[in-house]
Motif scaffolding. Structure first.
Motif, PDB file in Angstrom:
ATOM      1  N   ALA A   4       0.844  -1.199   0.000  1.00 49.97           N
ATOM      2  CA  ALA A   4       0.000   0.000   0.000  1.00 49.97           C
ATOM      3  C   ALA A   4       0.878   1.248   0.000  1.00 49.97           C
ATOM      4  N   LYS A   5       0.582   2.183  -0.905  1.00 47.80           N
ATOM      5  CA  LYS A   5       1.347   3.426  -0.986  1.00 47.80           C
ATOM      6  C   LYS A   5       0.865   4.383   0.097  1.00 47.80           C
ATOM      7  N   LYS A   6       1.748   5.343   0.423  1.00 46.32           N
ATOM      8  CA  LYS A   6       1.380   6.316   1.468  1.00 46.32           C
ATOM      9  C   LYS A   6       0.397   7.341   0.940  1.00 46.32           C
ATOM     10  N   PHE A   7       0.700   7.883  -0.252  1.00 45.09           N
ATOM     11  CA  PHE A   7      -0.189   8.873  -0.852  1.00 45.09           C
ATOM     12  C   PHE A   7      -1.038   8.187  -1.910  1.00 45.09           C
ATOM     13  N   GLN A   8      -2.327   8.270  -1.776  1.00 43.43           N
ATOM     14  CA  GLN A   8      -3.165   7.566  -2.745  1.00 43.43           C
ATOM     15  C   GLN A   8      -4.234   8.471  -3.339  1.00 43.43           C
ATOM     16  N   LYS A   9      -4.474   8.234  -4.635  1.00 41.66           N
ATOM     17  CA  LYS A   9      -5.413   9.086  -5.354  1.00 41.66           C
ATOM     18  C   LYS A   9      -6.460   8.220  -6.050  1.00 41.66           C
ATOM     19  N   VAL A  10      -7.707   8.645  -5.927  1.00 45.72           N
ATOM     20  CA  VAL A  10      -8.811   7.924  -6.569  1.00 45.72           C
ATOM     21  C   VAL A  10      -9.547   8.886  -7.496  1.00 45.72           C
ATOM     22  N   MET A  11      -9.893   8.420  -8.701  1.00 43.98           N
ATOM     23  CA  MET A  11     -10.761   9.198  -9.586  1.00 43.98           C
ATOM     24  C   MET A  11     -12.109   8.499  -9.683  1.00 43.98           C
ATOM     25  N   LEU A  12     -13.165   9.289  -9.508  1.00 42.52           N
ATOM     26  CA  LEU A  12     -14.524   8.786  -9.716  1.00 42.52           C
ATOM     27  C   LEU A  12     -15.042   9.382 -11.018  1.00 42.52           C
ATOM     28  N   VAL A  13     -15.513   8.538 -11.928  1.00 46.03           N
ATOM     29  CA  VAL A  13     -16.127   9.017 -13.170  1.00 46.03           C
ATOM     30  C   VAL A  13     -17.610   8.653 -13.123  1.00 46.03           C
ATOM     31  N   GLY A  14     -18.461   9.674 -13.098  1.00 39.02           N
ATOM     32  CA  GLY A  14     -19.908   9.442 -12.995  1.00 39.02           C
ATOM     33  C   GLY A  14     -20.365   9.844 -11.611  1.00 39.02           C
ATOM     34  N   ASP A  15     -20.852  11.085 -11.498  1.00 45.02           N
ATOM     35  CA  ASP A  15     -21.197  11.637 -10.185  1.00 45.02           C
ATOM     36  C   ASP A  15     -22.709  11.636  -9.978  1.00 45.02           C
ATOM     37  N   GLY A  16     -23.348  10.541 -10.333  1.00 42.42           N
ATOM     38  CA  GLY A  16     -24.802  10.433 -10.151  1.00 42.42           C
ATOM     39  C   GLY A  16     -25.119   9.839  -8.794  1.00 42.42           C
ATOM     40  N   ALA A  17     -26.218   9.111  -8.739  1.00 42.31           N
ATOM     41  CA  ALA A  17     -26.672   8.546  -7.463  1.00 42.31           C
ATOM     42  C   ALA A  17     -25.633   7.574  -6.889  1.00 42.31           C
ATOM     43  N   VAL A  18     -25.116   6.675  -7.726  1.00 39.52           N
ATOM     44  CA  VAL A  18     -24.142   5.678  -7.246  1.00 39.52           C
ATOM     45  C   VAL A  18     -22.804   6.360  -6.939  1.00 39.52           C
ATOM     46  N   GLY A  19     -22.339   7.187  -7.877  1.00 34.28           N
ATOM     47  CA  GLY A  19     -21.020   7.818  -7.725  1.00 34.28           C
ATOM     48  C   GLY A  19     -20.944   8.707  -6.500  1.00 34.28           C
ATOM     49  N   SER A  20     -21.946   9.557  -6.303  1.00 37.42           N
ATOM     50  CA  SER A  20     -21.879  10.483  -5.162  1.00 37.42           C
ATOM     51  C   SER A  20     -22.015   9.727  -3.838  1.00 37.42           C
ATOM     52  N   SER A  21     -22.794   8.636  -3.834  1.00 41.56           N
ATOM     53  CA  SER A  21     -22.911   7.834  -2.600  1.00 41.56           C
ATOM     54  C   SER A  21     -21.567   7.151  -2.300  1.00 41.56           C
ATOM     55  N   TYR A  22     -20.886   6.720  -3.364  1.00 45.38           N
ATOM     56  CA  TYR A  22     -19.554   6.108  -3.204  1.00 45.38           C
ATOM     57  C   TYR A  22     -18.571   7.132  -2.631  1.00 45.38           C
ATOM     58  N   ALA A  23     -18.603   8.363  -3.189  1.00 49.02           N
ATOM     59  CA  ALA A  23     -17.693   9.417  -2.711  1.00 49.02           C
ATOM     60  C   ALA A  23     -17.930   9.677  -1.225  1.00 49.02           C
ATOM     61  N   PHE A  24     -19.187   9.715  -0.843  1.00 51.21           N
ATOM     62  CA  PHE A  24     -19.560   9.948   0.559  1.00 51.21           C
ATOM     63  C   PHE A  24     -19.018   8.815   1.446  1.00 51.21           C
ATOM     64  N   ALA A  25     -19.179   7.567   0.972  1.00 55.12           N
ATOM     65  CA  ALA A  25     -18.675   6.410   1.734  1.00 55.12           C
ATOM     66  C   ALA A  25     -17.155   6.471   1.869  1.00 55.12           C
ATOM     67  N   MET A  26     -16.482   6.885   0.792  1.00 53.81           N
ATOM     68  CA  MET A  26     -15.008   6.957   0.816  1.00 53.81           C
ATOM     69  C   MET A  26     -14.541   8.019   1.826  1.00 53.81           C
ATOM     70  N   MET A  27     -15.239   9.151   1.884  1.00 53.04           N
ATOM     71  CA  MET A  27     -14.881  10.193   2.852  1.00 53.04           C
ATOM     72  C   MET A  27     -14.988   9.652   4.278  1.00 53.04           C
ATOM     73  N   HIS A  28     -16.030   8.868   4.509  1.00 54.02           N
ATOM     74  CA  HIS A  28     -16.233   8.328   5.856  1.00 54.02           C
ATOM     75  C   HIS A  28     -15.162   7.329   6.253  1.00 54.02           C
ATOM     76  N   GLN A  29     -14.597   6.652   5.272  1.00 55.40           N
ATOM     77  CA  GLN A  29     -13.571   5.641   5.567  1.00 55.40           C
ATOM     78  C   GLN A  29     -12.185   6.267   5.669  1.00 55.40           C
ATOM     79  N   GLY A  30     -12.061   7.517   5.301  1.00 53.18           N
ATOM     80  CA  GLY A  30     -10.745   8.170   5.338  1.00 53.18           C
ATOM     81  C   GLY A  30      -9.779   7.568   4.329  1.00 53.18           C
ATOM     82  N   LEU A  31     -10.317   7.024   3.232  1.00 52.38           N
ATOM     83  CA  LEU A  31      -9.456   6.374   2.229  1.00 52.38           C
ATOM     84  C   LEU A  31      -9.037   7.369   1.149  1.00 52.38           C
ATOM     85  N   ALA A  32      -7.813   7.328   0.702  1.00 49.87           N
ATOM     86  CA  ALA A  32      -7.264   8.131  -0.399  1.00 49.87           C
ATOM     87  C   ALA A  32      -7.083   9.599   0.004  1.00 49.87           C
ATOM     88  N   GLU A  33      -5.863  10.087  -0.182  1.00 54.46           N
ATOM     89  CA  GLU A  33      -5.536  11.470   0.183  1.00 54.46           C
ATOM     90  C   GLU A  33      -6.117  12.448  -0.825  1.00 54.46           C
TER      91      GLU A  33
END
Ligand code: 6V0
Length: 315
Positions: A4-33
């Motif tokens: 696992a790398k120290k600095f991690q980057k995630v790109m989300l393509v598609g900010d609809g119902a599924v994408g925005s819910s995923y982004a919200f879940a990722m924020m809660h997990q503290g995943l990806a800088e």
């Protein structure tokens, strides 16, 4: 040892119902800088980036922004949820032409950016779009993952947990095959606390018919949700977060995903739902469940359904 790398980057393509819910879940997990969001509707990604900033005072600070495909250059993971969702009465396979077209306009600029990470696909029909992402990208198979039957397996475990009054996380049962109408529950190998599910069912007076009803309800749950609220998103968003976590934290987690088969279940040249080991390399290996003969036939039939569509859609 973790990769696992120290600095991690995630790109989300598609900010609809599924994408925005995923982004919200990722924020809660503290995943990806760093978390970058791309969509054809720019106002939405800009608004979501600002909205997600407000989550971070309660979780952990991240760089969340609205971006472009060129930002994928140094990303570790690109998650694709862009595409038309199912309308009431539509099957997932009905979406194939629309969403293949959208997908082809996404994968190319991402690969052209120099992206060398892992693709995780959720847009439907997910098994076909995962296969197409592999073809369009030219990436090695292990670096392309579909959400496959992750959501369906979660639905099955929740239903079995309720039926047998146990925590769904202790139900080791998988939905296999297409994420769609030909999927099936691999009941013959399922266990709870290492005890065969079929034995537990017998001891509790739960008939095969009742188990088949649970399988059927799992298969059709998306339709029940779509008929009521127009879309399903929290379950798949959480499944995507779980797969992302296994990749970003190099977990070697055994998860149901859409994985490429290379002889497992007698199948080749297909991405389909099966358990697999997920880590920083993407799909480290496929776990081939020793299916019964009846289940093997169901897996083959499900694969056949997908192969027909892949052939018509991609040829
Ligand atoms: P939605 O809410 O309509 O969001 C789709 C998003 O994609 C919108 O924001 C669009 O603007 C965007 N979009 C469309 N075309 C492009 C493009 N060319 N480039 C970038 N963005 C684009 O749909 P929803 O979020 O509900 O569903 C998205 C996809 O996920 C659909 O294909 C669903 O069928 C699929 N699902 C997959 C599940 C799974 O288990 N794999 C579960 C539920 C939904």
């Amino acid at each position: 040892m973790t990769n696992a790398k120290k600095f991690q980057k995630v790109m989300l393509v598609g900010d609809g119902a599924v994408g925005s819910s995923y982004a919200f879940a990722m924020m809660h997990q503290g995943l990806a800088e760093e978390f970058v969001i791309v969509d054809v509707v720019k106002e939405r990604t800009e608004g979501d980036a600002l909205d997600l900033e407000d989550v971070q005072a309660f979780t952990s600070p991240k760089n969340v922004y609205s971006g472009e495909y060129s930002d994928a250059k140094d990303a570790d993971l690109v998650v694709i949820t862009a595409g038309a969702p199912q309308k009431p009465g539509e099957t997932r396979l009905d979406l194939v032409n629309k969403n293949l077209k959208i997908l082809s306009t996404i994968v190319k600029p991402i690969v052209d950016s120099g992206f060398d990470g892992i693709f995780l696909i959720a847009a439907n029909p997910v098994d076909i779009l995962t296969y197409a992402t592999w073809k369009f990208s030219g990436f090695p198979k292990n670096k392309v993952i579909g959400s496959g039957t992750s959501l369906d397996t979660a639905r099955l475990r929740a239903a079995l947990g309720k039926k047998f009054n146990v925590d769904p996380r202790n139900v080791e049962a998988y939905i296999m095959g297409e994420h769609g109408d030909s999927e099936f529950a691999a009941y013959d190998e399922a266990t709870i606390g290492s005890k065969p599910l079929m034995t537990i069912a017998k001891e509790n007076g739960v008939t095969k018919d009742e188990l088949l009803k649970i399988e059927d309800e799992t298969r059709h749950k998306a339709y029940e949700i779509i008929n009521r609220k127009g879309a399903t998103f929290y379950g798949v968003a959480t499944a995507l977060m779980r797969i992302s976590k296994a990749i970003l934290r190099d977990e070697n987690a055994v998860l149901p995903v859409g994985a490429p088969l290379d002889g497992e279940y007698g199948l080749n040249d297909i991405f389909i739902g099966t358990p697999a080991v997920i880590n920083a390399n993407g799909i480290e290996s496929v776990i081939e469940i020793p299916l019964s003969d009846e289940e093997k036939a169901k897996m083959a039939a499900s694969a056949e359904t997908l192969k027909k569509v892949t052939k018509d859609g991609l040829d």
